[in-house]
Design a protein around this motif. Structure first.
Motif, mmCIF file in Angstrom:
data_model
loop_
_atom_site.group_PDB
_atom_site.id
_atom_site.type_symbol
_atom_site.label_atom_id
_atom_site.label_comp_id
_atom_site.label_asym_id
_atom_site.label_seq_id
_atom_site.Cartn_x
_atom_site.Cartn_y
_atom_site.Cartn_z
ATOM 1 N N PHE A 32 0.849 -1.197 0.000
ATOM 2 C CA PHE A 32 0.000 0.000 0.000
ATOM 3 C C PHE A 32 0.880 1.242 0.000
ATOM 4 O O PHE A 32 2.083 1.189 0.252
ATOM 5 N N MET A 33 0.240 2.363 -0.268
ATOM 6 C CA MET A 33 0.904 3.667 -0.214
ATOM 7 C C MET A 33 0.065 4.567 0.686
ATOM 8 O O MET A 33 -1.165 4.545 0.616
ATOM 9 N N ARG A 34 0.734 5.363 1.523
ATOM 10 C CA ARG A 34 -0.029 6.285 2.368
ATOM 11 C C ARG A 34 0.658 7.642 2.499
ATOM 12 O O ARG A 34 0.274 8.452 3.340
ATOM 13 N N GLU A 35 1.655 7.880 1.664
ATOM 14 C CA GLU A 35 2.389 9.140 1.761
ATOM 15 C C GLU A 35 1.533 10.343 1.393
ATOM 16 O O GLU A 35 1.728 11.436 1.927
ATOM 17 N N ASN A 36 0.576 10.164 0.483
ATOM 18 C CA ASN A 36 -0.179 11.306 -0.033
ATOM 19 C C ASN A 36 -1.654 11.274 0.312
ATOM 20 O O ASN A 36 -2.433 12.074 -0.203
ATOM 21 N N THR A 37 -2.063 10.352 1.181
ATOM 22 C CA THR A 37 -3.480 10.212 1.513
ATOM 23 C C THR A 37 -3.661 9.986 3.016
ATOM 24 O O THR A 37 -2.746 9.563 3.712
ATOM 25 N N TYR A 38 -4.856 10.274 3.499
ATOM 26 C CA TYR A 38 -5.197 9.953 4.886
ATOM 27 C C TYR A 38 -5.398 8.448 5.020
ATOM 28 O O TYR A 38 -4.834 7.818 5.920
ATOM 29 N N GLY A 136 15.317 -5.625 -2.774
ATOM 30 C CA GLY A 136 15.439 -4.543 -3.741
ATOM 31 C C GLY A 136 14.142 -3.851 -4.083
ATOM 32 O O GLY A 136 14.128 -2.662 -4.392
ATOM 33 N N ALA A 137 13.014 -4.577 -4.048
ATOM 34 C CA ALA A 137 11.736 -3.980 -4.449
ATOM 35 C C ALA A 137 10.933 -3.461 -3.255
ATOM 36 O O ALA A 137 9.793 -3.044 -3.421
ATOM 37 N N ARG A 138 11.559 -3.448 -2.070
ATOM 38 C CA ARG A 138 10.800 -3.096 -0.862
ATOM 39 C C ARG A 138 10.210 -1.689 -0.933
ATOM 40 O O ARG A 138 9.088 -1.432 -0.502
ATOM 41 N N PHE A 139 10.968 -0.740 -1.472
ATOM 42 C CA PHE A 139 10.535 0.655 -1.453
ATOM 43 C C PHE A 139 9.976 1.100 -2.806
ATOM 44 O O PHE A 139 10.047 2.260 -3.172
ATOM 45 N N THR A 140 9.418 0.152 -3.552
ATOM 46 C CA THR A 140 8.855 0.488 -4.849
ATOM 47 C C THR A 140 7.577 1.302 -4.690
ATOM 48 O O THR A 140 6.936 1.295 -3.626
ATOM 49 N N ASP A 141 7.198 2.018 -5.746
ATOM 50 C CA ASP A 141 5.915 2.722 -5.774
ATOM 51 C C ASP A 141 4.858 1.729 -6.250
ATOM 52 O O ASP A 141 4.707 1.484 -7.447
ATOM 53 N N TRP A 142 4.126 1.159 -5.307
ATOM 54 C CA TRP A 142 3.167 0.100 -5.644
ATOM 55 C C TRP A 142 1.940 0.625 -6.350
ATOM 56 O O TRP A 142 1.150 -0.169 -6.881
ATOM 57 N N SER A 143 1.746 1.929 -6.395
ATOM 58 C CA SER A 143 0.570 2.473 -7.065
ATOM 59 C C SER A 143 0.780 2.655 -8.564
ATOM 60 O O SER A 143 -0.179 2.857 -9.302
ATOM 61 N N ARG A 144 2.021 2.605 -9.022
ATOM 62 C CA ARG A 144 2.297 2.802 -10.445
ATOM 63 C C ARG A 144 1.981 1.532 -11.234
ATOM 64 O O ARG A 144 2.230 0.426 -10.790
ATOM 65 N N ARG A 145 1.430 1.749 -12.408
ATOM 66 C CA ARG A 145 1.120 0.641 -13.289
ATOM 67 C C ARG A 145 1.789 0.864 -14.647
ATOM 68 O O ARG A 145 1.899 1.996 -15.093
ATOM 69 N N PRO A 236 -2.951 13.410 4.215
ATOM 70 C CA PRO A 236 -2.240 13.112 5.467
ATOM 71 C C PRO A 236 -2.443 14.242 6.469
ATOM 72 O O PRO A 236 -2.502 15.422 6.093
ATOM 73 N N ARG A 237 -2.526 13.883 7.735
ATOM 74 C CA ARG A 237 -2.744 14.901 8.773
ATOM 75 C C ARG A 237 -1.722 16.027 8.676
ATOM 76 O O ARG A 237 -2.053 17.199 8.733
ATOM 77 N N GLY A 238 -0.456 15.631 8.585
ATOM 78 C CA GLY A 238 0.607 16.630 8.574
ATOM 79 C C GLY A 238 0.615 17.492 7.336
ATOM 80 O O GLY A 238 1.156 18.602 7.351
ATOM 81 N N ARG A 239 0.013 17.000 6.247
ATOM 82 C CA ARG A 239 -0.081 17.807 5.029
ATOM 83 C C ARG A 239 -1.083 18.943 5.242
ATOM 84 O O ARG A 239 -0.940 20.024 4.677
ATOM 85 N N LEU A 240 -2.109 18.670 6.048
ATOM 86 C CA LEU A 240 -3.135 19.678 6.318
ATOM 87 C C LEU A 240 -2.626 20.700 7.331
ATOM 88 O O LEU A 240 -2.576 21.897 7.057
ATOM 89 N N VAL A 241 -2.235 20.203 8.511
ATOM 90 C CA VAL A 241 -1.646 21.046 9.563
ATOM 91 C C VAL A 241 -0.661 20.177 10.328
ATOM 92 O O VAL A 241 -1.003 19.072 10.750
ATOM 93 N N LYS A 242 0.531 20.674 10.525
ATOM 94 C CA LYS A 242 1.536 19.910 11.262
ATOM 95 C C LYS A 242 1.243 19.922 12.758
ATOM 96 O O LYS A 242 0.604 20.842 13.287
ATOM 97 N N ASP A 243 1.746 18.899 13.451
ATOM 98 C CA ASP A 243 1.525 18.787 14.896
ATOM 99 C C ASP A 243 1.996 20.034 15.640
ATOM 100 O O ASP A 243 1.303 20.549 16.525
#
Length: 388
Positions: A32-38, A136-145, A236-243
């Motif tokens: 999964f990817m969660r860098e850009n979403t809640y 080697g593939a651990r940090f791949t972008d799994w959302s890309r097709r 992501p929470r921090g994208r909206l307002v940081k702690d």
């Protein structure tokens, strides 16, 4: 074992799940990817039994995951095997409001086998099978097709190895008589309540130095505001307002919405837009925390005075001794909150005073508190002595 091509349609997925439903257990993993979403974006699901393995593409336009989700959350006859499955369970909970059950987590099982508290998947595979995984593939972008063959092979490997590891771990647990030790722990992590994110508790994750009821009341209100806004916008929470920005606003609340332009960490547009107005509304509706809600001034030992903290330290020392003797990870025997509760005088409802935990640790913990047990050093080694 038969490895299927990437599954991208409902008919193939349905047929796979019907076959897997006849197996006593399946191994499950997700990417999964969660860098850009809640909400974590589910990008791939891997599943296997002893006969076949497949990767499923949840982003494919012609697929409905219902057959898979039904297998995971509705079929009580199939054991679901995961490794450190907290985030996998969170994803399933987000989709169904339920969690996979029954469940077996190999990371927790490793604790009962004396392999450490948080043994990584690669280390577990290598120690039990001798296979060194390609990372080697651990940090791949799994959302890309499209996903390439190396990515898919890497992902499916997570469940094919798990299928081999699980029976070996189960056999070791049977030989040591520790299988029953894991039952309540597996039920605990499978509890859907663990994956419900209450906005009104979001403030507790934010570091703030103040212990003033009014400051923390404002923090509670605006942290809940951020949680709801982030969900609605799927950011992501921090994208909206940081702690740190929330903590600053709680400590030094702006008098009017126009003052939001002066708050470091907020865009100037908040001084006049709707989200800024909602933030001000949250601040205006904030009430001071009650005495019951206020955290202890001793962050390291919530609810404990100085003497209680010392008792808790002694109990943790005893836990280290007993866990080493039993060759089991300390965290499987006792969690910090239970040790603190025992040190504070609580006796009812504690797992460490029940079943195998009582035999391994709880009985001696009570004896230590009651002055019937003492530490001493003999030949450079720590030992416990009963005091008559």
């Amino acid at each position: 074992m038969h490895i299927h091509p990437l599954i991208t349609d409902t008919a193939t997925l349905t047929a796979l799940c019907e076959r897997l439903a006849q197996s006593p257990f399946v191994a499950v993993d997700t990417e999964f990817m969660r860098e850009n979403t809640y909400w974590p974006e589910l990008c791939l699901v891997q599943i296997a039994d002893t006969n076949e393995a497949a990767a499923i593409d949840p982003l494919a336009p012609d697929i409905d995951l219902t057959p898979l989700l039904d297998l995971l959350v509705d079929n009580e006859d199939v054991l679901k095997v995961v490794h450190a499955g907290g985030q996998d369970l969170e994803i399933v909970h987000n989709l169904t409001q339920r969690t996979p059950h029954p469940l077996f987590d190999t990371q927790i099982a490793a604790m009962a086998l004396g392999m450490g508290e948080q043994v990584g998947y690669s280390n577990l595979v290598e120690s039990m099978t001798g296979v060194k995984l390609d990372k080697g593939a651990r940090f791949t972008d799994w959302s890309r097709r499209p996903l390439d063959k190396r990515q898919i092979d890497y992902a499916i490997g997570d469940v094919t190895h798990l299928v081999k590891i699980f029976p070996r771990m189960l056999e070791k647990l049977r030989k040591t008589g520790r299988g029953a030790w894991l039952d309540d722990e597996m039920e605990r992590i499978a509890d859907p309540a663990n994956y419900v994110n209450d906005p009104d508790l979001a403030w507790q994750r934010i570091k703030v130095s103040s212990r003033k009821a009014d400051v923390l009341g404002r923090l509670k209100a605006i942290a809940a505001f951020r949680e709801r806004e982030a969900r609605r916008k799927n950011l992501p929470r921090g994208r909206l307002v940081k702690d740190e920005t929330l903590a600053d606003i709680a400590a030094h609340p702006p008098r009017s919405q126009s003052d939001l332009a002066k708050v470091r960490g907020l865009a100037a547009s908040w001084a006049g837009n709707e989200i800024g107005a909602r933030l001000m509304g949250a601040l205006e509706g904030a009430t001071p925390l009650t005495d019951a809600e206020l955290p202890s001034r001793d962050d390291r030992r919530p609810g404990l005075g100085k003497d209680g903290a010392l008792v808790a330290d002694l109990l943790k020392l005893l836990l280290k001794v007993r866990s080493k003797e039993a060759d089991v990870a300390p965290r499987l025997i006792a969690r910090t909150d239970e040790i603190d509760a025992l040190a504070a005088g609580q006796r009812d409802g504690l797992q460490i005073l029940q079943g195998w935990r009582y035999d391994v640790f709880g009985k001696d913990a009570c004896a230590l508190i009651e002055g019937r047990l003492a530490f001493s050093v003999r030949g450079g080694k720590m030992v416990m002595n009963e005091i008559s």
